[in-house]
Design a protein around this motif. Structure first.
Motif, mmCIF file in Angstrom:
data_model
loop_
_atom_site.group_PDB
_atom_site.id
_atom_site.type_symbol
_atom_site.label_atom_id
_atom_site.label_comp_id
_atom_site.label_asym_id
_atom_site.label_seq_id
_atom_site.Cartn_x
_atom_site.Cartn_y
_atom_site.Cartn_z
ATOM 1 N N ALA A 200 0.851 -1.196 0.000
ATOM 2 C CA ALA A 200 0.000 0.000 0.000
ATOM 3 C C ALA A 200 0.882 1.238 0.000
ATOM 4 O O ALA A 200 1.868 1.302 0.720
ATOM 5 C CB ALA A 200 -0.893 -0.010 1.233
ATOM 6 N N ALA A 201 0.520 2.215 -0.803
ATOM 7 C CA ALA A 201 1.322 3.441 -0.886
ATOM 8 C C ALA A 201 0.502 4.593 -0.320
ATOM 9 O O ALA A 201 -0.440 5.056 -0.945
ATOM 10 C CB ALA A 201 1.703 3.713 -2.347
ATOM 11 N N HIS A 202 0.870 5.009 0.876
ATOM 12 C CA HIS A 202 0.085 6.065 1.522
ATOM 13 C C HIS A 202 0.756 7.429 1.467
ATOM 14 O O HIS A 202 0.208 8.402 1.936
ATOM 15 C CB HIS A 202 -0.177 5.706 2.992
ATOM 16 C CG HIS A 202 -1.102 4.531 3.131
ATOM 17 N ND1 HIS A 202 -2.367 4.519 2.586
ATOM 18 C CD2 HIS A 202 -0.937 3.335 3.724
ATOM 19 C CE1 HIS A 202 -2.945 3.363 2.862
ATOM 20 N NE2 HIS A 202 -2.096 2.619 3.537
ATOM 21 N N ASP A 203 1.985 7.492 0.979
ATOM 22 C CA ASP A 203 2.625 8.803 0.906
ATOM 23 C C ASP A 203 3.286 8.977 -0.459
ATOM 24 O O ASP A 203 3.334 8.051 -1.266
ATOM 25 C CB ASP A 203 3.651 8.978 2.032
ATOM 26 C CG ASP A 203 4.720 7.903 1.980
ATOM 27 O OD1 ASP A 203 5.187 7.588 0.879
ATOM 28 O OD2 ASP A 203 5.070 7.365 3.049
ATOM 29 N N ALA A 204 3.766 10.188 -0.682
ATOM 30 C CA ALA A 204 4.291 10.518 -2.011
ATOM 31 C C ALA A 204 5.459 9.621 -2.401
ATOM 32 O O ALA A 204 5.563 9.180 -3.542
ATOM 33 C CB ALA A 204 4.723 11.981 -2.039
ATOM 34 N N ASP A 356 -8.590 8.085 -2.480
ATOM 35 C CA ASP A 356 -8.411 7.365 -1.228
ATOM 36 C C ASP A 356 -7.251 7.922 -0.400
ATOM 37 O O ASP A 356 -6.706 7.237 0.435
ATOM 38 C CB ASP A 356 -8.182 5.885 -1.491
ATOM 39 C CG ASP A 356 -6.956 5.675 -2.345
ATOM 40 O OD1 ASP A 356 -6.716 4.538 -2.743
ATOM 41 O OD2 ASP A 356 -6.241 6.652 -2.613
ATOM 42 N N ALA A 357 -6.879 9.163 -0.652
ATOM 43 C CA ALA A 357 -5.788 9.747 0.114
ATOM 44 C C ALA A 357 -6.074 9.650 1.607
ATOM 45 O O ALA A 357 -7.211 9.768 2.047
ATOM 46 C CB ALA A 357 -5.620 11.203 -0.270
ATOM 47 N N LEU A 358 -5.032 9.417 2.360
ATOM 48 C CA LEU A 358 -5.207 9.244 3.792
ATOM 49 C C LEU A 358 -4.612 10.420 4.542
ATOM 50 O O LEU A 358 -3.722 11.089 4.043
ATOM 51 C CB LEU A 358 -4.488 7.971 4.235
ATOM 52 C CG LEU A 358 -5.073 6.708 3.645
ATOM 53 C CD1 LEU A 358 -4.253 5.521 4.071
ATOM 54 C CD2 LEU A 358 -6.520 6.541 4.093
ATOM 55 N N PRO A 359 -5.060 10.657 5.751
ATOM 56 C CA PRO A 359 -4.444 11.719 6.539
ATOM 57 C C PRO A 359 -2.966 11.381 6.752
ATOM 58 O O PRO A 359 -2.587 10.216 6.798
ATOM 59 C CB PRO A 359 -5.212 11.704 7.854
ATOM 60 C CG PRO A 359 -6.036 10.468 7.842
ATOM 61 C CD PRO A 359 -6.146 9.987 6.437
ATOM 62 N N GLY A 360 -2.165 12.400 6.876
ATOM 63 C CA GLY A 360 -0.756 12.159 7.150
ATOM 64 C C GLY A 360 0.055 11.916 5.891
ATOM 65 O O GLY A 360 1.211 11.538 5.967
ATOM 66 N N ASP A 361 -0.537 12.122 4.760
ATOM 67 C CA ASP A 361 0.217 11.977 3.517
ATOM 68 C C ASP A 361 1.413 12.917 3.486
ATOM 69 O O ASP A 361 1.305 14.067 3.874
ATOM 70 C CB ASP A 361 -0.665 12.342 2.331
ATOM 71 C CG ASP A 361 -1.268 11.107 1.716
ATOM 72 O OD1 ASP A 361 -1.935 11.259 0.698
ATOM 73 O OD2 ASP A 361 -1.072 10.012 2.265
ATOM 74 N N ALA A 362 2.522 12.420 3.013
ATOM 75 C CA ALA A 362 3.663 13.319 2.816
ATOM 76 C C ALA A 362 3.312 14.246 1.667
ATOM 77 O O ALA A 362 2.571 13.866 0.773
ATOM 78 C CB ALA A 362 4.896 12.512 2.466
ATOM 79 N N PRO A 363 3.810 15.474 1.707
ATOM 80 C CA PRO A 363 3.455 16.405 0.641
ATOM 81 C C PRO A 363 4.087 16.002 -0.682
ATOM 82 O O PRO A 363 5.071 15.272 -0.727
ATOM 83 C CB PRO A 363 4.025 17.733 1.129
ATOM 84 C CG PRO A 363 5.084 17.361 2.115
ATOM 85 C CD PRO A 363 4.665 16.078 2.729
ATOM 86 N N TRP A 364 3.510 16.539 -1.719
ATOM 87 C CA TRP A 364 3.990 16.283 -3.057
ATOM 88 C C TRP A 364 5.447 16.632 -3.223
ATOM 89 O O TRP A 364 6.165 16.018 -3.968
ATOM 90 C CB TRP A 364 3.214 17.173 -4.026
ATOM 91 C CG TRP A 364 2.157 16.436 -4.699
ATOM 92 C CD1 TRP A 364 0.846 16.368 -4.351
ATOM 93 C CD2 TRP A 364 2.296 15.626 -5.855
ATOM 94 N NE1 TRP A 364 0.178 15.575 -5.215
ATOM 95 C CE2 TRP A 364 1.031 15.108 -6.149
ATOM 96 C CE3 TRP A 364 3.365 15.286 -6.673
ATOM 97 C CZ2 TRP A 364 0.808 14.277 -7.218
ATOM 98 C CZ3 TRP A 364 3.132 14.456 -7.742
ATOM 99 C CH2 TRP A 364 1.875 13.957 -8.004
ATOM 100 N N SER A 365 5.834 17.673 -2.498
ATOM 101 C CA SER A 365 7.174 18.190 -2.723
ATOM 102 C C SER A 365 8.224 17.097 -2.570
ATOM 103 O O SER A 365 9.269 17.148 -3.163
ATOM 104 C CB SER A 365 7.449 19.325 -1.754
ATOM 105 O OG SER A 365 7.083 18.921 -0.464
ATOM 106 N N ARG A 366 7.928 16.081 -1.770
ATOM 107 C CA ARG A 366 8.941 15.040 -1.603
ATOM 108 C C ARG A 366 9.174 14.295 -2.894
ATOM 109 O O ARG A 366 10.304 13.993 -3.244
ATOM 110 C CB ARG A 366 8.535 14.092 -0.490
ATOM 111 C CG ARG A 366 8.778 14.733 0.860
ATOM 112 C CD ARG A 366 8.348 13.880 1.989
ATOM 113 N NE ARG A 366 9.022 12.598 2.010
ATOM 114 C CZ ARG A 366 8.668 11.641 2.844
ATOM 115 N NH1 ARG A 366 7.681 11.821 3.674
ATOM 116 N NH2 ARG A 366 9.298 10.498 2.837
ATOM 117 N N SER A 367 8.093 14.034 -3.612
ATOM 118 C CA SER A 367 8.320 13.349 -4.874
ATOM 119 C C SER A 367 8.943 14.308 -5.880
ATOM 120 O O SER A 367 9.709 13.917 -6.730
ATOM 121 C CB SER A 367 7.017 12.783 -5.414
ATOM 122 O OG SER A 367 6.189 13.815 -5.845
#
Ligand SMILES: Nc1ncnc2c1ncn2[C@@H]1O[C@H](COP(=O)(O)OP(=O)(O)OP(=O)(O)O)[C@@H](O)[C@H]1O
Ligand SMILES: [Mg+2]
Length: 585
Positions: A200-204, A356-367
Motif C-alpha cells: 500500500a502506498a500512503h505517501d508521495a 483514497d488519500a489518507l491523513p498524514g500523507d507526505a506532501p507532493w514536494s517530496r516526490s
C-alpha cells in the motif's frame, strides 16, 4: 425464421459478451468490485492465462448473506439507486452486470462475509444457474473464483489468444488499476508464481515507488510531477521527452480515479508535447483528471473504458494547456522542480493522486525533490559564497569548448556539459515561434529574387503551406511547374545560406508530411529553420558567445530538451567527479 424471444440463458450469454471479452475483463471487473468495497489488500491468483482460474480475494466490506443471491442477478447493484446517482456516480461499478455476466460464461463461486457476520456465505453459479447459498468459512471480505471461462461458449473461446498473451492483458489491467488506487496493496500470481507485489502506498514517496515499479525507475527519474488546478484538476507524473517510447504503452489516464483509454485525452496530451517530441515518439505519463462527475458520462462504453465529456472541447483545451505549461517549465537550469515548488501554493502540494488519500500523507514536494534529484543533482554547496557570480547561474559560466561540439561550463554543483547545436536550435526555435505568434515578423525584400528549381510535388507542398510562409515573412510564387521564386525572406534569416535553407525546408515539407512535427506546417518550417540556422558543429565560439548561449538557454522555455526530445545539457556534480576519481575513499 419467425420472430421469437431468445431463451433467458442465451440473453445472458449475449449480454455477457459485452462485459467479458477475455480473461482480463474478469480481472478488471473483480478488482473494481474489490476497490468499490473499500479493500485494503487484494490478492489475485490466475492460472493458465486466466482460462483455468481467476481468483480475487479482498478484505473489503463484504456482502450480507441475504443479499448474496441478488449480487448474482442482472441489474442488481448496491451502488446506485436513481438516475441522479448514475449521473454523479463515483464508484467504479454501477450496472449490476459484472458478476451475472461471469456466471453466464464460466463456473463462478463467491464467498463473502461482512464484518458483523459470524461466518461467510458461499454461492455457486454454473451456466447461469445459481445454486443454494451455504455457510462457508471466510474472513471478512470477499473471494470470487471464476473457472473455465467460456467453457459453454466455444465460439468466444476461439478468440482467446495464447496463455502468455492473455496473462499480459491481465497484468496490464492490474497495473492500470494499481496506479488508480495506490493505497490498496495488491498481489498478482500466475500459475503459482508471483508476478506483482505492491505494498500500500500512503505517501508521495511510496506512490513514486509504485509508479517506478510499473513504468520503470527510468521513467520516474525522467518525469515531472504535474499539478494544475483550475476548472478541472490534472495531477500525476508527466514523462519528459527523454522518457518517450516507441509505442503508447507508457500512457495511463484516469478520470476521477477511473482507468480509461480515451482518444480525446490522449490527443490533448500529445498536443501538449508537440514542441518537444518528434518522429513518432510516444510520451509516457500517468495522469489523473478530476472534474465534476456530472460533466462526465461513464455509461458510454460496455466495459466502461471510454467516457463522454459534456464539454469535450473544454476538457481537451484544459488538458492540452496543462500538459504544455508543465513541460514548458523545463527550461534548462531552472528546473521544473524549483518552478513547481515556488509556483504552487503550499496546500496544492498535498493534492492527492486518488480519492483514497489518507491523513498524514507526505506532501507532493517530496516526490518533486526525488524526481529532481535524479534529474539533475544541483545541490547548493554548503559553503557557497553569498555574492552572485556567473557560477551562481544554473548553467554556470563557460570555461571551454570541446571538439567543436560541447560547451563546458562550471556551476556551483560542478561541471555542466551542453550540446551546443541542440541547445541553440531549441533557443532559436522558441524565439522563431514567439515572433511567429506575435504577428507579421519583419520581412526583408530581396533585391534580386532567388530562383529555386525543385520537383513539382515539392513546390506543391510548399505552396499548400504558403499562408504559414507568409506569416513568417516569406514571399513565394511559382514561376514554372518546377521553379519557385523567393521574393522576400524573414529578416531574422538575413545572412543565412538561403538557397540551401529553402531546399532543406522543401525536402522536409514534401518528404515527411505530418510526421516530422506534431502539428501544422508553420511549426515544421520553424523547426527546420531553427535547425538550419543553429550554430553547427566545429564552429569556434568565444567564451562570451558561449556564456550568451547559456543565458539564452536559462531564459528559454523547454530548453532542457532539443527539438527532437533529446536533452540539451547534463550536469556532472562534484560528488560524481569525486566518485569517478575514487576521491574521499
Ligand atoms: N468484492 C466485493 N465486495 C463487496 N461487495 C461486492 C463485491 N463484489 C460485488 N459486490 C456486490 O455485488 C453487487 C454486484 O456486483 P457487480 O460487479 O455484478 O455489479 P456492480 O459492481 O454493482 O456494477 P458493474 O456491473 O458496473 O460492475 C455490487 O453492487 C456489490 O454490492
Ligand atoms: Mg462491479
Amino acid at each position: 425464421m419467425p420472430i421469437r424471444l431468445l431463451s433467458a440463458t442465451l440473453i445472458d450469454q449475449i449480454a455477457a459478451g459485452e462485459v467479458i471479452e477475455r480473461p482480463a475483463s474478469v480481472v478488471k471487473e473483480l478488482l473494481e468490485n474489490a476497490l468499490d468495497a473499500g479493500a485494503g489488500r487484494v490478492e489475485i491468483d490466475v492460472e493458465q492465462g486466466g482460462l483455468g482460474l481467476i481468483r480475487v480475494r479482498d478484505d473489503g466490506v463484504g456482502i450480507a448473506a441475504e443479499e448474496l443471491p441478488l449480487a448474482l442477478q442482472r441489474h442488481a447493484t448496491s451502488k446506485i439507486a436513481t438516475l441522479e446517482d448514475l449521473e454523479a456516480v463515483a464508484s467504479l461499478g454501477f450496472r449490476g452486470e459484472a458478476l451475472p455476466s461471469m456466471g453466464a460464461v464460466a463456473r463462478l463461486r463467491i464467498v463473502s462475509r461482512t464484518a458483523e457476520a459470524p461466518a461467510g456465505t458461499e454461492l455457486k453459479v454454473e451456466g447461469g444457474e445459481s445454486g443454494q447459498a451455504q455457510p462457508a468459512s471466510h474472513p471478512p471480505g470477499t473471494t470470487v473464483e471464476v473457472r473455465e471461462l467460456f467453457y459453454n461458449v466455444p465460439a468466444r473461446r476461439k478468440f482467446v489468444r495464447t496463455e502468455p498473451t492473455e496473462f499480459g492483458h491481465i497484468l496490464r489491467t492490474v497495473e492500470r488499476l494499481a496506479l488508480a488506487a495506490p493505497s490498496v496493496a495488491l498481489r498478482l500470481r500466475h500459475n503459482g508464481r508471483q508476478s506483482l507485489e505492491l505494498p500500500a502506498a500512503h505517501d508521495a514517496v511510496s506512490r513514486d515507488a509504485r509508479v517506478a515499479r510499473i513504468l520503470g525507475a527510468d521513467f520516474l527519474a525522467r518525469c515531472l510531477p504535474v499539478l494544475q488546478d483550475g476548472a478541472m484538476q490534472l495531477s500525476g507524473w508527466l514523462g519528459l521527452p527523454t522518457a518517450a517510447r516507441a509505442n503508447s504503452d507508457g500512457q495511463f489516464w484516469f478520470v476521477n480515479g477511473r482507468a480509461v483509454r480515451d482518444r480525446l485525452l490522449g490527443n490533448a496530451a500529445r498536443l501538449g508535447y508537440r514542441d518537444v517530441l518528434y518522429h513518432g515518439r510516444h510520451p509516457a505519463y500517468v495522469l489523473d483528471l478530476r472534474l465534476d462527475p456530472r460533466l462526465v458520462d461513464v455509461n458510454a462504453h460496455p466495459a466502461k473504458l471510454e467516457l463522454r465529456f459534456r464539454d469535450s472541447r473544454a476538457v481537451h483545451d484544459y488538458v492540452f494547456r496543462a500538459v504544455e505549461r508543465s513541460l514548458a517549465a523545463s527550461a534548462a537550469g531552472t528546473g521544473p522542480p524549483s518552478a513547481v515548488l515556488s509556483g504552487a501554493a503550499p496546500q496544492a502540494h498535498t493534492q492527492r493522486f486518488h480519492f483514497d488519500a489518507l491523513p498524514g500523507d507526505a506532501p507532493w514536494s517530496r516526490s518533486v525533490v526525488g524526481a529532481a534529484a535524479a534529474l539533475r543533482e544541483i545541490e547548493p554547496a554548503p559553503f557557497a559564497d553569498a555574492a552572485p557570480s556567473p557560477e551562481e547561474r544554473p548553467l554556470g559560466s563557460a570555461i571551454a569548448q570541446l571538439h567543436g561540439l560541447f560547451v563546458l561550463a562550471q556551476n556551483r554543483a560542478g561541471l555542466v556539459l551542453v550540446d551546443m547545436h541542440a541547445a541553440h536550435e531549441r533557443v532559436l526555435y522558441e524565439s522563431f515561434k514567439a515572433q511567429h505568434a506575435a504577428g507579421a515578423p519583419a520581412a526583408q525584400r530581396l533585391l534580386e529574387p532567388i530562383a529555386l528549381s525543385a520537383a513539382e510535388h515539392e513546390i506543391d507542398a510548399l505552396l499548400a503551406a504558403s499562408g504559414d510562409f507568409a506569416r513568417l515573412g516569406f514571399e513565394l510564387d511559382r514561376l514554372a511547374p518546377t521553379q519557385l521564386a523567393v521574393r522576400a525572406v524573414p529578416a531574422m534569416l538575413a545572412g543565412a545560406d538561403l538557397p540551401a535553407l529553402l531546399r532543406e525546408v522543401l525536402g522536409d515539407l514534401a518528404g515527411e508530411r505530418g510526421t516530422h512535427h506534431l502539428d501544422g506546417a508553420a511549426h515544421r518550417v520553424l523547426g527546420t529553420l531553427a535547425c538550419r540556422s543553429a550554430i553547427h558543429a566545429h564552429r569556434r565560439l568565444s567564451l562570451p558567445e558561449m556564456d550568451a548561449l547559456l543565458r539564452q538557454m536559462e531564459a528559454t522555455e523547454r530548453s532542457g530538451q532539443c527539438n527532437h526530445g533529446r536533452p540539451t545539457w547534463a550536469q556532472l556534480s562534484l560528488a560524481e567527479l569525486d566518485r569517478l576519481f575514487l576521491r574521499g575513499r
